[in-house]
Motif scaffolding. Sequence first.
Motif, mmCIF file in Angstrom:
data_model
loop_
_atom_site.group_PDB
_atom_site.id
_atom_site.type_symbol
_atom_site.label_atom_id
_atom_site.label_comp_id
_atom_site.label_asym_id
_atom_site.label_seq_id
_atom_site.Cartn_x
_atom_site.Cartn_y
_atom_site.Cartn_z
ATOM 1 N N GLN A 1 10.768 -7.816 1.267
ATOM 2 C CA GLN A 1 11.114 -8.615 0.086
ATOM 3 C C GLN A 1 9.863 -9.218 -0.546
ATOM 4 O O GLN A 1 9.702 -9.196 -1.773
ATOM 5 N N SER A 2 8.967 -9.733 0.288
ATOM 6 C CA SER A 2 7.712 -10.294 -0.224
ATOM 7 C C SER A 2 6.861 -9.206 -0.870
ATOM 8 O O SER A 2 6.244 -9.419 -1.924
ATOM 9 N N ALA A 3 6.841 -8.024 -0.247
ATOM 10 C CA ALA A 3 6.055 -6.916 -0.787
ATOM 11 C C ALA A 3 6.600 -6.451 -2.136
ATOM 12 O O ALA A 3 5.834 -6.106 -3.048
ATOM 13 N N ILE A 4 7.911 -6.447 -2.278
ATOM 14 C CA ILE A 4 8.517 -6.029 -3.545
ATOM 15 C C ILE A 4 8.140 -6.997 -4.662
ATOM 16 O O ILE A 4 7.875 -6.583 -5.802
ATOM 17 N N ASP A 5 8.088 -8.283 -4.350
ATOM 18 C CA ASP A 5 7.671 -9.267 -5.358
ATOM 19 C C ASP A 5 6.253 -8.966 -5.857
ATOM 20 O O ASP A 5 5.964 -9.079 -7.055
ATOM 21 N N ILE A 6 5.379 -8.578 -4.934
ATOM 22 C CA ILE A 6 4.004 -8.224 -5.316
ATOM 23 C C ILE A 6 4.001 -6.935 -6.129
ATOM 24 O O ILE A 6 3.331 -6.821 -7.160
ATOM 25 N N ALA A 7 4.783 -5.956 -5.672
ATOM 26 C CA ALA A 7 4.813 -4.649 -6.335
ATOM 27 C C ALA A 7 5.346 -4.745 -7.763
ATOM 28 O O ALA A 7 4.935 -3.974 -8.638
ATOM 29 N N LYS A 8 6.242 -5.677 -8.012
ATOM 30 C CA LYS A 8 6.770 -5.837 -9.372
ATOM 31 C C LYS A 8 5.664 -6.191 -10.355
ATOM 32 O O LYS A 8 5.716 -5.806 -11.529
ATOM 33 N N ARG A 9 4.661 -6.914 -9.863
ATOM 34 C CA ARG A 9 3.529 -7.273 -10.723
ATOM 35 C C ARG A 9 2.515 -6.135 -10.816
ATOM 36 O O ARG A 9 1.986 -5.855 -11.889
ATOM 37 N N GLU A 10 2.264 -5.482 -9.689
ATOM 38 C CA GLU A 10 1.228 -4.451 -9.656
ATOM 39 C C GLU A 10 1.727 -3.087 -10.127
ATOM 40 O O GLU A 10 0.933 -2.272 -10.616
ATOM 41 N N LEU A 11 3.024 -2.831 -9.952
ATOM 42 C CA LEU A 11 3.604 -1.527 -10.298
ATOM 43 C C LEU A 11 4.876 -1.748 -11.120
ATOM 44 O O LEU A 11 5.991 -1.453 -10.668
ATOM 45 N N PRO A 12 4.747 -2.252 -12.319
ATOM 46 C CA PRO A 12 5.932 -2.642 -13.101
ATOM 47 C C PRO A 12 6.860 -1.486 -13.466
ATOM 48 O O PRO A 12 8.038 -1.715 -13.753
ATOM 49 N N LYS A 13 6.356 -0.261 -13.444
ATOM 50 C CA LYS A 13 7.196 0.889 -13.801
ATOM 51 C C LYS A 13 7.932 1.478 -12.594
ATOM 52 O O LYS A 13 8.728 2.405 -12.742
ATOM 53 N N LEU A 14 7.656 0.944 -11.417
ATOM 54 C CA LEU A 14 8.264 1.461 -10.196
ATOM 55 C C LEU A 14 9.512 0.655 -9.849
ATOM 56 O O LEU A 14 9.454 -0.568 -9.717
ATOM 57 N N ARG A 15 10.634 1.336 -9.697
ATOM 58 C CA ARG A 15 11.873 0.671 -9.277
ATOM 59 C C ARG A 15 12.007 0.794 -7.765
ATOM 60 O O ARG A 15 11.965 1.895 -7.208
ATOM 61 N N ILE A 16 12.172 -0.336 -7.100
ATOM 62 C CA ILE A 16 12.320 -0.359 -5.644
ATOM 63 C C ILE A 16 13.608 -1.087 -5.298
ATOM 64 O O ILE A 16 13.824 -2.226 -5.723
ATOM 65 N N GLU A 17 14.461 -0.428 -4.536
ATOM 66 C CA GLU A 17 15.697 -1.049 -4.065
ATOM 67 C C GLU A 17 15.633 -1.170 -2.544
ATOM 68 O O GLU A 17 15.178 -0.246 -1.858
ATOM 69 N N LEU A 18 16.091 -2.294 -2.031
ATOM 70 C CA LEU A 18 16.004 -2.601 -0.602
ATOM 71 C C LEU A 18 17.403 -2.759 -0.020
ATOM 72 O O LEU A 18 18.230 -3.492 -0.570
ATOM 73 N N GLU B 1 0.835 -1.210 0.000
ATOM 74 C CA GLU B 1 0.000 0.000 0.000
ATOM 75 C C GLU B 1 0.867 1.257 0.000
ATOM 76 O O GLU B 1 0.558 2.239 -0.692
ATOM 77 N N SER B 2 1.954 1.233 0.774
ATOM 78 C CA SER B 2 2.842 2.402 0.800
ATOM 79 C C SER B 2 3.513 2.601 -0.555
ATOM 80 O O SER B 2 3.717 3.738 -0.998
ATOM 81 N N PHE B 3 3.838 1.515 -1.243
ATOM 82 C CA PHE B 3 4.435 1.627 -2.576
ATOM 83 C C PHE B 3 3.446 2.263 -3.556
ATOM 84 O O PHE B 3 3.826 3.090 -4.394
ATOM 85 N N HIS B 4 2.183 1.887 -3.447
ATOM 86 C CA HIS B 4 1.166 2.470 -4.330
ATOM 87 C C HIS B 4 1.039 3.977 -4.085
ATOM 88 O O HIS B 4 0.916 4.753 -5.047
#
Length: 284
Positions: free
Chosen positions: A100-117, A71-74
């Motif tokens: 890490q689990s959230a980033i896996d979800i975000a890659k599908r839902e927000l493909p244009k968003l780059r997230i580094e951890l 949700e925060s990524f959105h």
Amino acid sequence: MDKVAIVIDSASCLPQEIKNDYQIEVIPLNIHSQGKTHQDGINITPQQIYSLQAADETVTTSAPSPGTIVESFHRLAEKTREILRLTVASTYSATFSSIQSAIDIAKRELPKLRIELIDCCTGSAAQALIALTAARASALGKDLNEIISKVKQAIPKVKISLVLDTLKYLQKSGRAPKIGAWATSLLKLKPVVADRMGHAHLLGMVRSRTQGIDRLVKAMKQKVGRKKINIIVVHSDLEDEAEELEHRLLGEFNCHEIYVTEVSSVVATHIGPGAIGIAFCPEE
């Protein structure tokens, strides 16, 4: 180009001034007590934690769920295309794994968003100083790769040590040696602890908080001398003592920036009231 968004968790005890000045997003960890779940900094305060501890109530903490993190990524995706997510040490919390689990979800839902951890390999005010390094670089328009480089350089340089009133609460969370907790309780000594890359180490015991603070300051002088440094004084229900320490540090060190902050509720759960510490790092 939009600035890189810097996101941390509430274990960082981020001073409000830094949060406001750099628009850093803080994701709350969870606190559980009396059959209820609270969000750190949202609907529970450190003072409430101290009251629960005084009543000998069981208080535990947990990482935010992957869903909460997504949700925060959105939210952030509406303002930026790049996020740097800095976490409390993975040795202290499951937050890193949850993200890490959230980033896996975000890659599908927000493909244009780059997230580094990045695992900060520390916590509390030391983590806040790492976030400050990242936020400053972002404010200067540095790209994500440059910010990551600065953060990785900062992580081994940031130090934090504290004088606790007791090891009781660290012991409950499994982060303190049993002999240390026994000794502080029986002998009425105050433990001096330090974080070393995500592990709490007992440096020794002192008879008074004043002796402990003197020890922290002496160790700082040995490490930094007159180098320019950034400092955060962190405390749990010791506001007056923390402000006194701030004035002392301003007089004895070459301070570039210095802040005073109370621990977050989640950190209060693990160290209890009556603690005071210093996080510092060199100013680059």
